[in-house]
Design a protein around this motif. Structure first.
Motif, PDB file in Angstrom:
ATOM      1  N   UNK A  82       1.835  -9.068 -10.689  1.00  0.00           N
ATOM      2  CA  UNK A  82       2.916  -9.484  -9.784  1.00  0.00           C
ATOM      3  C   UNK A  82       3.587 -10.789 -10.214  1.00  0.00           C
ATOM      4  N   UNK A  83       2.888 -11.590 -10.998  1.00  0.00           N
ATOM      5  CA  UNK A  83       3.460 -12.876 -11.404  1.00  0.00           C
ATOM      6  C   UNK A  83       4.540 -12.723 -12.483  1.00  0.00           C
ATOM      7  N   UNK A  84       4.559 -11.560 -13.136  1.00  0.00           N
ATOM      8  CA  UNK A  84       5.513 -11.363 -14.246  1.00  0.00           C
ATOM      9  C   UNK A  84       6.892 -11.013 -13.697  1.00  0.00           C
ATOM     10  N   UNK A  85       7.402 -11.883 -12.838  1.00  0.00           N
ATOM     11  CA  UNK A  85       8.638 -11.578 -12.098  1.00  0.00           C
ATOM     12  C   UNK A  85       9.862 -11.434 -13.011  1.00  0.00           C
ATOM     13  N   UNK A  86       9.746 -11.950 -14.236  1.00  0.00           N
ATOM     14  CA  UNK A  86      10.878 -11.791 -15.175  1.00  0.00           C
ATOM     15  C   UNK A  86      11.241 -10.313 -15.339  1.00  0.00           C
ATOM     16  N   UNK A  87      10.259  -9.438 -15.118  1.00  0.00           N
ATOM     17  CA  UNK A  87      10.480  -8.016 -15.404  1.00  0.00           C
ATOM     18  C   UNK A  87      11.057  -7.246 -14.221  1.00  0.00           C
ATOM     19  N   UNK A  88      11.119  -7.892 -13.075  1.00  0.00           N
ATOM     20  CA  UNK A  88      11.683  -7.240 -11.881  1.00  0.00           C
ATOM     21  C   UNK A  88      13.095  -6.779 -12.174  1.00  0.00           C
ATOM     22  N   UNK A  89      13.383  -5.515 -11.801  1.00  0.00           N
ATOM     23  CA  UNK A  89      14.751  -5.020 -11.961  1.00  0.00           C
ATOM     24  C   UNK A  89      15.041  -4.407 -13.321  1.00  0.00           C
ATOM     25  N   UNK A 177       7.304  -2.181  -9.637  1.00  0.00           N
ATOM     26  CA  UNK A 177       7.690  -3.271  -8.726  1.00  0.00           C
ATOM     27  C   UNK A 177       7.927  -2.773  -7.309  1.00  0.00           C
ATOM     28  N   UNK A 178       8.234  -1.468  -7.211  1.00  0.00           N
ATOM     29  CA  UNK A 178       8.394  -0.886  -5.875  1.00  0.00           C
ATOM     30  C   UNK A 178       7.031  -0.819  -5.171  1.00  0.00           C
ATOM     31  N   UNK A 179       5.987  -0.469  -5.933  1.00  0.00           N
ATOM     32  CA  UNK A 179       4.698  -0.196  -5.282  1.00  0.00           C
ATOM     33  C   UNK A 179       3.685  -1.342  -5.354  1.00  0.00           C
ATOM     34  N   UNK A 180       3.904  -2.317  -6.213  1.00  0.00           N
ATOM     35  CA  UNK A 180       2.938  -3.437  -6.276  1.00  0.00           C
ATOM     36  C   UNK A 180       2.666  -4.067  -4.900  1.00  0.00           C
ATOM     37  N   UNK A 181       3.709  -4.225  -4.050  1.00  0.00           N
ATOM     38  CA  UNK A 181       3.444  -4.850  -2.741  1.00  0.00           C
ATOM     39  C   UNK A 181       2.505  -4.037  -1.846  1.00  0.00           C
ATOM     40  N   UNK A 182       2.294  -2.772  -2.189  1.00  0.00           N
ATOM     41  CA  UNK A 182       1.396  -1.950  -1.358  1.00  0.00           C
ATOM     42  C   UNK A 182      -0.080  -2.143  -1.701  1.00  0.00           C
ATOM     43  N   UNK A 187     -11.479  -4.534  -0.613  1.00  0.00           N
ATOM     44  CA  UNK A 187     -12.521  -3.985  -1.494  1.00  0.00           C
ATOM     45  C   UNK A 187     -13.669  -4.980  -1.628  1.00  0.00           C
ATOM     46  N   UNK A 188     -14.675  -4.580  -2.398  1.00  0.00           N
ATOM     47  CA  UNK A 188     -15.910  -5.377  -2.498  1.00  0.00           C
ATOM     48  C   UNK A 188     -15.649  -6.801  -2.987  1.00  0.00           C
ATOM     49  N   UNK A 189     -14.659  -6.978  -3.881  1.00  0.00           N
ATOM     50  CA  UNK A 189     -14.440  -8.309  -4.465  1.00  0.00           C
ATOM     51  C   UNK A 189     -13.314  -9.095  -3.779  1.00  0.00           C
ATOM     52  N   UNK A 190     -12.693  -8.458  -2.756  1.00  0.00           N
ATOM     53  CA  UNK A 190     -11.569  -9.095  -2.051  1.00  0.00           C
ATOM     54  C   UNK A 190     -10.474  -9.529  -3.041  1.00  0.00           C
ATOM     55  N   UNK A 191     -10.219  -8.639  -4.008  1.00  0.00           N
ATOM     56  CA  UNK A 191      -9.180  -8.907  -5.005  1.00  0.00           C
ATOM     57  C   UNK A 191      -8.104  -7.831  -4.941  1.00  0.00           C
ATOM     58  N   UNK A 192      -6.934  -8.148  -5.474  1.00  0.00           N
ATOM     59  CA  UNK A 192      -5.871  -7.156  -5.594  1.00  0.00           C
ATOM     60  C   UNK A 192      -6.061  -6.441  -6.929  1.00  0.00           C
ATOM     61  N   UNK A 199      -3.769   5.568  -6.766  1.00  0.00           N
ATOM     62  CA  UNK A 199      -3.724   6.225  -5.452  1.00  0.00           C
ATOM     63  C   UNK A 199      -2.354   6.048  -4.791  1.00  0.00           C
ATOM     64  N   UNK A 200      -1.792   4.877  -4.968  1.00  0.00           N
ATOM     65  CA  UNK A 200      -0.489   4.605  -4.341  1.00  0.00           C
ATOM     66  C   UNK A 200       0.588   5.523  -4.930  1.00  0.00           C
ATOM     67  N   UNK A 201       0.602   5.656  -6.264  1.00  0.00           N
ATOM     68  CA  UNK A 201       1.579   6.549  -6.900  1.00  0.00           C
ATOM     69  C   UNK A 201       1.407   7.982  -6.387  1.00  0.00           C
ATOM     70  N   UNK A 202       0.156   8.422  -6.290  1.00  0.00           N
ATOM     71  CA  UNK A 202      -0.106   9.805  -5.833  1.00  0.00           C
ATOM     72  C   UNK A 202       0.360   9.987  -4.395  1.00  0.00           C
ATOM     73  N   UNK A 203       0.085   8.997  -3.585  1.00  0.00           N
ATOM     74  CA  UNK A 203       0.473   9.068  -2.169  1.00  0.00           C
ATOM     75  C   UNK A 203       1.986   9.268  -2.037  1.00  0.00           C
TER      76      UNK A 203
END
Ligand code: UD1
Ligand code: CA
Length: 450
Positions: A82-89, A177-182, A187-192, A199-203
Motif C-alpha cells: 500500500x505504501x507504493x502509492x506512486x503506482x496508483x492509477x 489498488x481497488x482491492x488493497x483497502x479490503x 489474523x494470528x499476527x494482527x498484520x495486513x 480470497x478478495x479477488x475471488x469474492x
C-alpha cells in the motif's frame, strides 16, 4: 506498463544483525541488488522498493536505480504494498516481490508475467517436502486457487498441504489498488497480509491462478544459514554455466564467480579464486590459487598467480604474480612481467615492461620495454597531494630507486641503483643520486672483535 513493488522494509529478525536483511551479500552484491538487476533485465518500467528498517542503506546503495516508498511502522505485506502509492492509477501488470527471494530468474518472471496477461492475479508457488512456515495454497475441487493461509492461521488439514506461497505475485495494477483497502488484519499476527488478496479477488468474481516454480529457485532467505545455502546454489549454477561454455574450473566448489562476470573459452581457474563485479576475462588465461578480481578486465593468454586486481585492465600475454596487487585504474599492456610483492596503483605500464620484485608504482605512466629493479618506489604522495611520474620507453630503473614525483624520465635513460631521483631526466641520460661510499681499512675487523 509493467511495474514492480519489492517489499524490503522488514527487520529480518532471524539474521540477528544490525543491518537490514536485504543488504546482506549474496555472492558479490546485496540480496536486494540481485532483484534490482533482474527487474532491469526484464525492462520493468516502474520499480518501487518499499523500505523501512535500515532503509537508508538500501537507498544509498541502489540510488536512482529505483523509486522508494517508506513503510513505518511495518504492519504486514499488504500494508507494505500500500505504501507504493506512486503506482496508483497506472495501467498494466504489477509484480509484487518478497525482498528476500533473490534467486528467481528472469525466465520465471517472464512466465509469471505471461500468465498475468490471462489472469488478474497469479501467485508463484512451489511444492516442498517440508512446507515449514510458508503460507499454504488452498485449491478447490477444480484445482483453482481459492486462498493462501499463513501457517499460524492453518487448521490441521491445511498444515499438511505441501504447495506453498513463494511470496511473488503478478497482479493487474488497477484491481490491486481497488482491492488493497479490503485487506484487514484479522489474523494470528494482527498484520495486513498481501495473501488475503486471493480470497478478495475471488469474492469479486475474478479468477486467480498459480504458476508452480522450482523450489530451489524460490527459496527465501531468512537466516545466515539460508543465505549460505542460497549462495551455494547460485555458485553451482553460475560455475556450471561457465564450465558448459568451455572454462576450466579446477575445483568449482571453491571458486566464487559473481553473476555479472564474463569468462572466455579455455581459461583455467585454480581453486580459491573469487571474481566479482563487472570482471571480464578473455580466453586462454591461467588464474592460479588465491586470486581476487573485482571489476577487472583481463585480455587473453595471461598467467596470473595469487593476485588482487581491482578496477584495472590487463591486456594480453602477461605474467603477473605471485602476490601482485593492481588497483585503482591500472592499465597493463602486453607481454609484461609483474612479479611478487609489486603494488601498482593508477599506473599505465607499457608493452614489454618488467617489474619483477617488491616495488610500488603509483600514479605513473611507464613506456614500453622498461625494466624496474627490485624495491623501486614512486614517491607519489607528500601527505597532502598526489604527484605523477612519467617514464619513457626502454628505460632501466635500478634497484632501490626512489622517484620523488613529479618527475619525468625521457626515453632510453638509466636511473642508477639506490638513487633518489628528484629532478627530470632527459632522453638518453643516466641519473645517479646517492651518497658516495667511503671505505675505512680495518674498521670492520675492530668492530667485530669488540
Ligand atoms: C510471506 C507470505 C507467505 C509466504 C512467504 C514466502 C505473507 C502474509 N506471507 O511470509 O505466505 O509463504 O512470504 O517467503 O505475505 N515486509 C515488509 N513489510 C512488512 C512485512 C514484511 O516490507 O510489514 C517484507 C519483508 O522485509 C520481506 C517480505 O516482506 O522481505 C516478506 O516478509 P516476511 O515477514 O519474511 O514474510 P513471511 O512470514 O516469510
Ligand atoms: Ca520470508
Amino acid at each position: 506498463m509493467t511495474s514492480a513493488i519489492v517489499m524490503a522494509a522488514g527487520k529480518g529478525t532471524r539474521m540477528h544483525s544490525r543491518h537490514g536483511k536485504t543488504m546482506h551479500k549474496l555472492l558479490d552484491r546485496p540480496i536486494i541488488e540481485h532483484i534490482c538487476d533482474t527487474l532491469e533485465k526484464l525492462n520493468v518500467e516502474n520499480r518501487v522498493m518499499v523500505i523501512g528498517f535500515d532503509g537508508d542503506s538500501i537507498r544509498n546503495h541502489l540510488k536512482d536505480r529505483c523509486d522508494y516508498a517508506v513503510q513505518d511502522p511495518q504492519q504486514g505485506t499488504a500494508h507494505a504494498a500500500m505504501q507504493a502509492v506512486q503506482l496508483k492509477g497506472q495501467k498494466g501488470r504489477t509484480l509484487i516481490i518478497n525482498g528476500d527471494c533473490p534467486l528467481i530468474t528472469e525466465n520465471t518472471y517472464r512466465r509469471l508475467l505471461e500468465k498475468g496477461n490471462e489472469y488478474p492475479l497469479v501467485v508463484l508457488t512451489t511444492v516442498l517436502d517440508d512446507p515449514a512456515s510458508y503460507g499454504r495454497i488452498i485449491r478447490n475441487a477444480e484445482g483453482e486457487v481459492e486462498a493462501i493461509v499463513e501457517k499460524k492461521d492453518c487448521n490441521e488439514e491445511q498444515l499438511k498441504i505441501r504447495e506453498i506461497n513463494a511470496g511473488i505475485y503478478c497482479v493487474d495494477n488497477e484491481l490491486l489498488w481497488k482491492y488493497l483497502p479490503e485487506v484487514n488484519n484479522d489474523n494470528a499476527q494482527k498484520e495486513y497480509y498481501i495473501t488475503d488478496l486471493v480470497e478478495i479477488f475471488r469474492r469479486h468474481g475474478h479468477k486467480v491462478s498459480a504458476l508452480i516454480g522450482d523450489s530451489e529457485e524460490l527459496q527465501g532467505i531468512n537466516s545466515h544459514a539460508e543465505l549460505a545455502s542460497a549462495a551455494k546454489w547460485l555458485q553451482r549454477k553460475i560455475n556450471r554455466g561457465w564450465m558448459d561454455r568451455g572454462v576450466a574450473l579446477v575445483d568449482p566448489d571453491s571458486i566464487w564467480i559473481g553473476p555479472q562476470v564474463e569468462i572466455g573459452q579455455d581459461t583455467v581457474i585454480y581453486p580459491n579464486v573469487r571474481l566479482e563485479g563487472k570482471t571480464v576475462i578473455g580466453c586462454d588465461n591461467v588464474i592460479e590459487e588465491g586470486s581476487v578480481f573485482i571489476n577487472a578486465t583481463i585480455g587473453n593468454n595471461n598467467s596470473i598467480n595469487c593476485c588482487r586486481i581491482t578496477d584495472s585492465q590487463v591486456e594480453d600475454d602477461n605474467k603477473i604474480g605471485p602476490n601482485a596487487h593492481l588497483r585503482n585504474g591500472c592499465h597493463i599492456g602486453n607481454n609484461c612481467r609483474i612479479g611478487n610483492y609489486v603494488e601498482m596503483k593508477n599506473t599505465f605500464f607499457g608493452d614489454g615492461s618488467k617489474c619483477a620484485h617488491l616495488t610500488y608504482v603509483g600514479d605513473a605512466t611507464v613506456g614500453k620495454k622498461c625494466n624496474f629493479g627490485c624495491g623501486v618506489v614512486t614517491v607519489n604522495y607528500d601527505g597532502k597531494h598526489k604527484f605523477h611520474t612519467t617514464i619513457g620507453d626502454n628505460c632501466f630503473i635500478g634497484s632501490n630507486v626512489n622517484i620523488i614525483a613529479p618527475v619525468t624520465v625521457g626515453d632510453n635513460s638509466v636511473l642508477a641503483a639506490g638513487s633518489t631521483i628528484t629532478k627530470d631526466v632527459l632522453e638518453g641520460e643516466m641519473a645517479i643520486g646517492r651518497v658516495r661510499q667511503e671505505n675505512k681499512p680495518e674498521y670492520g675487523l675492530r668492530y667485530l672483535k669488540k
